[in-house]
Design an enzyme around this catalytic site. Structure first.
Site, PDB file in Angstrom:
ATOM      1  N   HIS A  91      11.005  -6.626  36.588  1.00 20.99           N
ATOM      2  CA  HIS A  91      11.929  -5.856  36.125  1.00 20.99           C
ATOM      3  C   HIS A  91      11.952  -4.239  36.208  1.00 20.99           C
ATOM      4  CE1 HIS A  91      15.532  -5.047  32.926  1.00 20.99           C
ATOM      5  NE2 HIS A  91      15.790  -4.070  33.965  1.00 20.99           N
ATOM      6  N   GLU A 104      -6.571  10.168  40.155  1.00 21.26           N
ATOM      7  CA  GLU A 104      -6.255  11.279  39.445  1.00 21.26           C
ATOM      8  C   GLU A 104      -5.752   9.811  37.919  1.00 21.26           C
ATOM      9  OE1 GLU A 104      -1.473  11.115  41.462  1.00 21.26           O
ATOM     10  OE2 GLU A 104      -2.001  11.944  40.051  1.00 21.26           O
ATOM     11  N   HIS A 114      12.791   4.675  31.054  1.00 14.88           N
ATOM     12  CA  HIS A 114      13.230   2.987  31.364  1.00 14.88           C
ATOM     13  C   HIS A 114      13.962   3.575  32.936  1.00 14.88           C
ATOM     14  CE1 HIS A 114      13.598  -1.054  32.777  1.00 14.88           C
ATOM     15  NE2 HIS A 114      15.212  -1.362  32.860  1.00 14.88           N
ATOM     16  N   HIS A 135      13.665   1.515  37.799  1.00 11.77           N
ATOM     17  CA  HIS A 135      13.564   0.020  38.355  1.00 11.77           C
ATOM     18  C   HIS A 135      12.107   0.256  39.601  1.00 11.77           C
ATOM     19  CE1 HIS A 135      16.934  -1.897  36.914  1.00 11.77           C
ATOM     20  NE2 HIS A 135      15.801  -1.984  35.692  1.00 11.77           N
ATOM     21  N   GLU A 155      19.787  -0.901  26.459  1.00  7.47           N
ATOM     22  CA  GLU A 155      18.926  -1.160  25.546  1.00  7.47           C
ATOM     23  C   GLU A 155      18.580  -0.173  25.026  1.00  7.47           C
ATOM     24  OE1 GLU A 155      16.267  -3.319  26.439  1.00  7.47           O
ATOM     25  OE2 GLU A 155      17.385  -4.073  28.911  1.00  7.47           O
TER      26      GLU A 155
HETATM   27  O1  2HA Z   1      21.162  -1.463  33.799  1.00  3.93           O
HETATM   28  O2  2HA Z   1      18.063  -1.053  33.384  1.00  3.93           O
HETATM   29  O3  2HA Z   1      17.388  -2.944  31.181  1.00  3.93           O
HETATM   30  C1  2HA Z   1      20.394  -1.214  33.028  1.00  3.93           C
HETATM   31  C2  2HA Z   1      19.182  -0.997  32.939  1.00  3.93           C
HETATM   32  C3  2HA Z   1      18.368  -2.881  31.831  1.00  3.93           C
HETATM   33 ZN    ZN Z   2      16.405  -2.351  33.068  1.00  2.00          ZN
END
Ligand code: 2HA
Ligand code: ZN
Length: 275
Positions: free
Chosen positions: A210, A169, A139, A141, A115
């Site tokens: 995602h 909050e 980033h 998940h 990414e």
């Molecule tokens: O594997 O999260 O979006 C890494 C990620 C791709």
């Molecule tokens: Zn990801």
């Protein structure tokens, strides 16, 4: 100084490990980047050995010559504290902001996160929008926010308002709201452009089905932002699991009172009347 002794590197590793412990980084899921301060680059200069220039896959001229700490593609957050030299790297960008080279880390080969275009385009947007203050792009998940992308409309308005209502909050922690990116193929320039467009207004972008991107000034603020959004999403998942409707919630006028007392601007587009 050795790279692994530097405070900014320790902060990066701690944040990655915190994310792993939250359960946000199954397998190689997620990625983290930090725009290194010039004096921090100098402090570890003795260990930097530049490799070959490679294309970023996006053009980020405002970041020309900057150095970043970035997790590696296919690497596990689980391993960041266990085998740091294998799990992340320091990269330098060229004078056009089109190529990068690895200067430290990824000792067993590999490349920076898949990414990288999204991270660098977000850094470029945030550098301008925050007057250089924002340095961290994260980033992850997190399961609850992802779950909500199956049941809420994929709009900034729906997500912001629902997340704000779940914890008092929230409007104080992310007063600008959150943006939502529809499902897109990850890793490429298109999703990077869509995300960085939202990052002009927001510090959080949700990727449907995602995960989430967050931007902030330092590791604590950026991790705390991701944590707050995900906690709110968890409460909404619990509420919706108990009942399809809420018996009571925070009203638009109550949000306006909160905004006044806490000195934050809450955009009126999120304070719509519900039927
Ligand atoms: O594997 O999260 O979006 C890494 C990620 C791709
Ligand atoms: Zn990801």
């Amino acid at each position: 100084m050795k790279v692994l002794d530097a405070e900014f590197v320790k902060g990066f590793m701690r944040m990655a490990d915190d994310g792993w412990r939250q359960g946000w980084h199954e397998r190689n899921g997620g990625n983290l980047s930090y725009r290194i301060k010039p004096e921090e680059v100098e402090s570890v200069r003795e260990e930097l050995i530049p490799g070959e220039w490679k294309p970023i896959g996006a053009s980020v001229p405002k970041l020309a010559g900057e150095y970043f700490l970035v997790t590696g593609s296919g690497k596990y957050f689980r391993n960041v504290t266990i085998k740091p030299e294998d799990s992340f790297c320091i990269i330098e960008l060229d004078g056009m902001g089109e190529n990068y080279r690895v200067c430290w880390g990824l000792v067993n080969g590999g490349r920076p996160t898949s990414e990288l275009p999204s991270h660098l385009m977000n850094h470029e947007v945030k550098l301008l929008a925050s007057n250089g203050k924002h340095r961290v792009i994260y980033h992850a998940h997190p399961a609850n926010i992802i779950a909500l992308t199956f049941v809420l409309p994929l709009t900034d308005e729906a997500f912001t308002r629902e997340l704000w209502e779940m914890a008092t909050e929230c409007p104080v922690v992310f007063p600008a709201g959150v943006g939502v990116v529809p499902w897109m193929v990850p890793g490429g320039r298109d999703i990077a452009v869509a995300t960085s467009e939202l990052m002009k207004q927001y510090d959080v972008a949700i990727w449907a089905h995602h995960g989430m991107f967050a931007s902030g000034e330092d590791f604590d603020l950026t991790f705390g932002l991701m944590h707050t959004v995900e906690k709110s999403a968890e409460i909404l998942v619990k509420v919706r699991s108990m009942s399809p409707t809420k018996l009571q919630t925070i009203t638009p006028d109550e949000f306006r009172r909160l905004a006044k007392d806490f000195g934050v601007d809450l955009p009126e587009k999120f304070l719509f009347e519900k039927d």
